[in-house]
Design a protein around this motif. Structure first.
Motif, mmCIF file in Angstrom:
data_model
loop_
_atom_site.group_PDB
_atom_site.id
_atom_site.type_symbol
_atom_site.label_atom_id
_atom_site.label_comp_id
_atom_site.label_asym_id
_atom_site.label_seq_id
_atom_site.Cartn_x
_atom_site.Cartn_y
_atom_site.Cartn_z
ATOM 1 N N GLN A 1 1.456 35.421 -36.810
ATOM 2 C CA GLN A 1 0.995 34.335 -35.308
ATOM 3 C C GLN A 1 2.233 35.178 -34.571
ATOM 4 N N ILE A 2 3.271 35.319 -35.888
ATOM 5 C CA ILE A 2 4.717 35.443 -34.616
ATOM 6 C C ILE A 2 5.398 36.233 -34.883
ATOM 7 N N THR A 3 4.898 37.534 -36.024
ATOM 8 C CA THR A 3 4.637 39.040 -35.690
ATOM 9 C C THR A 3 3.902 39.330 -34.279
ATOM 10 N N GLU A 4 2.420 38.645 -34.243
ATOM 11 C CA GLU A 4 1.728 39.492 -32.274
ATOM 12 C C GLU A 4 2.872 38.364 -31.476
ATOM 13 N N LEU A 5 2.842 37.340 -31.672
ATOM 14 C CA LEU A 5 4.039 36.776 -30.691
ATOM 15 C C LEU A 5 5.018 37.784 -30.068
ATOM 16 N N HIS A 6 5.955 37.967 -31.209
ATOM 17 C CA HIS A 6 6.999 38.453 -31.553
ATOM 18 C C HIS A 6 7.020 39.993 -30.729
ATOM 19 N N LYS A 7 5.754 40.852 -30.352
ATOM 20 C CA LYS A 7 5.442 42.172 -29.653
ATOM 21 C C LYS A 7 5.171 41.755 -28.300
ATOM 22 N N LYS A 8 4.172 40.772 -27.860
ATOM 23 C CA LYS A 8 4.204 39.839 -27.077
ATOM 24 C C LYS A 8 5.567 39.793 -26.566
ATOM 25 N N TYR A 9 6.685 39.104 -26.653
ATOM 26 C CA TYR A 9 8.062 38.994 -26.373
ATOM 27 C C TYR A 9 8.779 40.215 -25.712
ATOM 28 N N LEU A 10 8.681 41.560 -27.082
ATOM 29 C CA LEU A 10 9.277 42.771 -27.016
ATOM 30 C C LEU A 10 8.813 43.291 -25.277
#
Length: 205
Positions: free
Chosen positions: A189-198
């Motif tokens: 989940q955090i990886t997906e959010l990180h991609k979104k935030y980038l």
């Protein structure tokens, strides 16, 4: 870009913020840590508290006696207001400075009472760590060795689960115990959010 990270007591805010830091080197500014820093020995915050409450407010080592402070403000709303009026601007000033010094593509601002104190109006995105009240009570009783009654009193004073979710841009449900399988799910989940935030940081660059 500033992502505000919040959740009720016992939701696992620190665990999830640390995963962002460990996995993706995202800078974290934690309001709880700042709140302790602004009353360290020698700071204007502690000097003002000492002047107002007297020597009893200090430990023999010269640090803030937090138990004594809680006693002083617990049943006196005017003293609690005095402390808030003193410390909130100091905390805000320090947080603004730390955020200005971050170098990662986005920064995480971890604030337990983010919604209650109106911080959600000053951030770019709100990430809520969501757990059930039952989980909050169980975890906090185990972690802090306090009674269920005390924990439920804290929950009553915080924003409700519904209020947080209504304002959230992103949500991580953290109800399950943190075993290895659960950690992998969180990392996903955090990886997906990180991609979104980038992707969202592009207008800020």
């Amino acid at each position: 870009m500033i992502v505000g990270l919040t959740g009720g007591i016992g939701s696992g805010k620190t665990t999830i913020a640390n995963l962002f830091e460990q996995e993706f080197s995202i800078d974290i500014v934690d309001a709880d840590i700042v709140a302790r820093e602004v009353v360290e020995p020698g700071t204007p915050g502690l000097l003002a508290i000492h002047s107002h409450f007297g020597n009893d407010i200090l430990t023999p080592q010269g640090t803030l006696n937090r138990t004594k402070l809680r006693e002083c403000i617990f049943s006196k709303p005017e003293e609690k207001q005095w402390i808030n009026d003193l410390l909130h601007p100091l905390i805000r000033q320090r947080i603004d400075l730390l955020l200005s010094q971050t170098t990662s593509p986005y920064a995480l601002l971890v604030v337990p009472l983010l919604i209650e104190n109106g911080w959600h109006k000053t951030i770019d995105r709100l990430l809520v760590i969501d757990v059930s009240p039952e989980t909050q009570v169980k975890r906090t009783c185990q972690r802090d060795q306090v009674s269920e009654k005390q924990v439920r009193a804290i929950l009553t004073a915080q924003a409700s689960r519904e209020e947080r979710l209504a304002l959230a841009d992103d949500v991580i449900n953290n109800d399950s115990a943190l075993n290895q399988q659960r950690k992998q799910q969180l990392l996903s989940q955090i990886t997906e959010l990180h991609k979104k935030y980038l992707a969202l940081t592009q207008p800020f660059l």
